[in-house]
Scaffold this motif. Sequence first.
Motif, PDB file in Angstrom:
ATOM      1  N   ARG A 107       0.647  -1.236   6.878  1.00 31.59           N
ATOM      2  CA  ARG A 107      -0.398  -2.091   7.608  1.00 31.59           C
ATOM      3  C   ARG A 107      -0.135  -3.383   7.905  1.00 31.59           C
ATOM      4  O   ARG A 107       0.364  -4.107   7.074  1.00 31.59           O
ATOM      5  CB  ARG A 107      -1.572  -1.855   6.487  1.00 31.59           C
ATOM      6  CG  ARG A 107      -1.954  -0.499   5.682  1.00 31.59           C
ATOM      7  CD  ARG A 107      -2.857   0.250   6.996  1.00 31.59           C
ATOM      8  NE  ARG A 107      -3.272   1.473   6.221  1.00 31.59           N
ATOM      9  CZ  ARG A 107      -2.718   2.436   6.146  1.00 31.59           C
ATOM     10  NH1 ARG A 107      -1.601   2.704   6.622  1.00 31.59           N
ATOM     11  NH2 ARG A 107      -3.202   3.745   5.571  1.00 31.59           N
ATOM     12  N   SER A 110      -1.149   0.095  12.063  1.00 28.64           N
ATOM     13  CA  SER A 110      -1.282   1.040  10.798  1.00 28.64           C
ATOM     14  C   SER A 110      -0.215   2.169  11.264  1.00 28.64           C
ATOM     15  O   SER A 110      -0.333   2.780  12.169  1.00 28.64           O
ATOM     16  CB  SER A 110      -2.517   1.380  10.483  1.00 28.64           C
ATOM     17  OG  SER A 110      -3.205   2.005  11.339  1.00 28.64           O
ATOM     18  N   GLN A 125      -0.696   7.058  -1.360  1.00 34.31           N
ATOM     19  CA  GLN A 125      -0.264   5.758  -0.609  1.00 34.31           C
ATOM     20  C   GLN A 125      -1.101   5.278   0.390  1.00 34.31           C
ATOM     21  O   GLN A 125      -1.445   4.014   0.608  1.00 34.31           O
ATOM     22  CB  GLN A 125       1.099   6.208   0.080  1.00 34.31           C
ATOM     23  CG  GLN A 125       2.317   6.713  -1.153  1.00 34.31           C
ATOM     24  CD  GLN A 125       3.320   7.284  -0.504  1.00 34.31           C
ATOM     25  OE1 GLN A 125       3.346   7.692   0.731  1.00 34.31           O
ATOM     26  NE2 GLN A 125       4.489   7.222  -1.199  1.00 34.31           N
ATOM     27  N   PRO A 126      -1.746   6.291   1.333  1.00 35.20           N
ATOM     28  CA  PRO A 126      -2.695   5.755   2.183  1.00 35.20           C
ATOM     29  C   PRO A 126      -3.752   5.174   1.560  1.00 35.20           C
ATOM     30  O   PRO A 126      -4.260   3.960   2.138  1.00 35.20           O
ATOM     31  CB  PRO A 126      -3.085   6.976   3.034  1.00 35.20           C
ATOM     32  CG  PRO A 126      -2.026   7.796   2.783  1.00 35.20           C
ATOM     33  CD  PRO A 126      -1.583   7.631   1.560  1.00 35.20           C
ATOM     34  N   GLU A 169       3.699   3.959   3.753  1.00 35.26           N
ATOM     35  CA  GLU A 169       2.648   3.389   4.690  1.00 35.26           C
ATOM     36  C   GLU A 169       2.875   1.903   4.952  1.00 35.26           C
ATOM     37  O   GLU A 169       3.310   1.186   4.311  1.00 35.26           O
ATOM     38  CB  GLU A 169       1.453   3.684   3.818  1.00 35.26           C
ATOM     39  CG  GLU A 169       0.804   5.065   3.583  1.00 35.26           C
ATOM     40  CD  GLU A 169       0.127   5.872   4.959  1.00 35.26           C
ATOM     41  OE1 GLU A 169      -0.227   4.874   5.701  1.00 35.26           O
ATOM     42  OE2 GLU A 169       0.353   7.078   5.016  1.00 35.26           O
ATOM     43  N   SER A 184       3.126   5.386   9.232  1.00 33.11           N
ATOM     44  CA  SER A 184       3.568   5.738   8.172  1.00 33.11           C
ATOM     45  C   SER A 184       4.819   6.641   8.640  1.00 33.11           C
ATOM     46  O   SER A 184       5.119   6.679   9.946  1.00 33.11           O
ATOM     47  CB  SER A 184       2.649   6.604   7.303  1.00 33.11           C
ATOM     48  OG  SER A 184       2.470   7.892   8.333  1.00 33.11           O
ATOM     49  N   GLY A 217       4.721   2.898  -0.731  1.00 33.68           N
ATOM     50  CA  GLY A 217       5.540   4.021  -0.596  1.00 33.68           C
ATOM     51  C   GLY A 217       6.541   4.167  -1.631  1.00 33.68           C
ATOM     52  O   GLY A 217       6.732   3.498  -2.558  1.00 33.68           O
ATOM     53  N   ALA A 257      -2.819   1.391   0.185  1.00 31.42           N
ATOM     54  CA  ALA A 257      -2.390   0.555   1.255  1.00 31.42           C
ATOM     55  C   ALA A 257      -3.697  -0.060   1.869  1.00 31.42           C
ATOM     56  O   ALA A 257      -3.923  -1.229   2.263  1.00 31.42           O
ATOM     57  CB  ALA A 257      -1.601   1.358   2.474  1.00 31.42           C
ATOM     58  N   SER A 258      -4.776   0.811   2.148  1.00 34.44           N
ATOM     59  CA  SER A 258      -5.993   0.417   2.660  1.00 34.44           C
ATOM     60  C   SER A 258      -6.854  -0.507   1.672  1.00 34.44           C
ATOM     61  O   SER A 258      -7.400  -1.499   2.237  1.00 34.44           O
ATOM     62  CB  SER A 258      -6.906   1.619   3.199  1.00 34.44           C
ATOM     63  OG  SER A 258      -6.061   2.348   3.976  1.00 34.44           O
TER      64      SER A 258
END
Length: 455
Positions: free
Chosen positions: A60, A118, A383-384, A58, A120, A220, A387-388
Amino acid sequence: MNAAHRTAEQIGRTDRGPRELPSLSEQRAAAELNYVDTVLANGLRVLAVRLATVPMVELRLRIPFAGTGQGYAARAEVLANTALTGTAKRDRIAVDTDLALIGGELDTRVDPERLRFSGSSLSSGLRTLLDVLGDALVSASYAEDEVERERDRLVERLAVARSQPSVIAREALQRRRYGDHPYTKEIPHAEDVAEVTAEQVRELHKNSVVPRGSVLILVGDIDPERAVAEVGDVLGAWTADRSAPELPVLADVVGGDLQLVHRPDAVQSQLRLSARAVGRTDPNYPALQLANLAYGGYFSSRLVENIREDKGYTYHARSALEFNPFGASLLVEADTASEVTAAALLEMRYEFGRLGLVPPSESEVDDVRQYAIGALLTSTANQPGLASQLDALTAVGLDPEWLRAHPGRLAEVTTEQVAEAAREFFAPRRFTGVIVGDADLLWDALDSLGGAQLP
């Protein structure tokens, strides 16, 4: 042999009475994170974290993107919608094709605070993902036909969006809280967007899409050191002699009357109440987080039980903490039928007072604590989500260690500390806000209740 169907109530009872609920198990500790956090020569901060749940990565990228002046929000919105439509070496089709070949995607959004990329891809495609990103950062072309096409689509979407009650309520609340501060310009006006040119977008990119002050996060199935090296190789050409523009200081929310915003013939009302809070770096934040959950932050909260489950005034009610670069604010919101708007507001205020006068019990605090810790661990287990979370933390200067330590901070909060936070932050006098609805139907009841005013 078919067993007779039993209802949920029958399943939950025995001959001796209701079945006992199993005790809550101990929350597992947050896992150690393998990461590298560094700043490259061009001023870009890179945080690469290994979380090998699936063979994906991911991405960002947050670029501070504050600006002022007539039309700035419109130009920023057009830029965000056209940054990936072509570069010096890739047209729109090539961008999409290269991303598709690595199972990837890349998207761009903007708000008054930041421009965000953003996306992936498969872990094996990280280099290509970075190359497409770097290509857009260094040489986005903003071709005339692409800008015109996206600009026209934006005008149509904005015209529809600005007619939505939720958008009207949000804009009114932002003005009530922060006046004319640039932070309130979340959605540009369609007429401003219609005047944006490709040349203006190129100039904005040149001046504001810069690495110094920006943060890139990778999460990731990656080797963090190798990933940082790849970022340096690919994005090293992204340079500028200035830092990314930051927002001017945002004033705290000040309590006061609610403003009634007239929406003729509306059959529903939007209630939006807000007060000053504290951010994640404040020692009182863990207690405030639990007090907010007890008030309206999850389905079993006091507010939801009152105006949704008990009285049926609304289907949607919640309270939440909203973060900005300088702190945080509390947001309490509900949408109701016009005829019960004043009654719903009365109950919202009642729950403010009750939270301070009859603070959460020990069992109530334990419930929200378990919910808060469980929600955090669940959201960062993929993972998302991780990351956020890291994107939000780095925006206020924090790193993964804060995330790892936060369950422990929540576990140490006492019932007395939650009660103190409830009294301090949920005092009714601290709130202001807006009500959007048909003033002809609402005003008499709101005027009798007090604490509301017409524009």
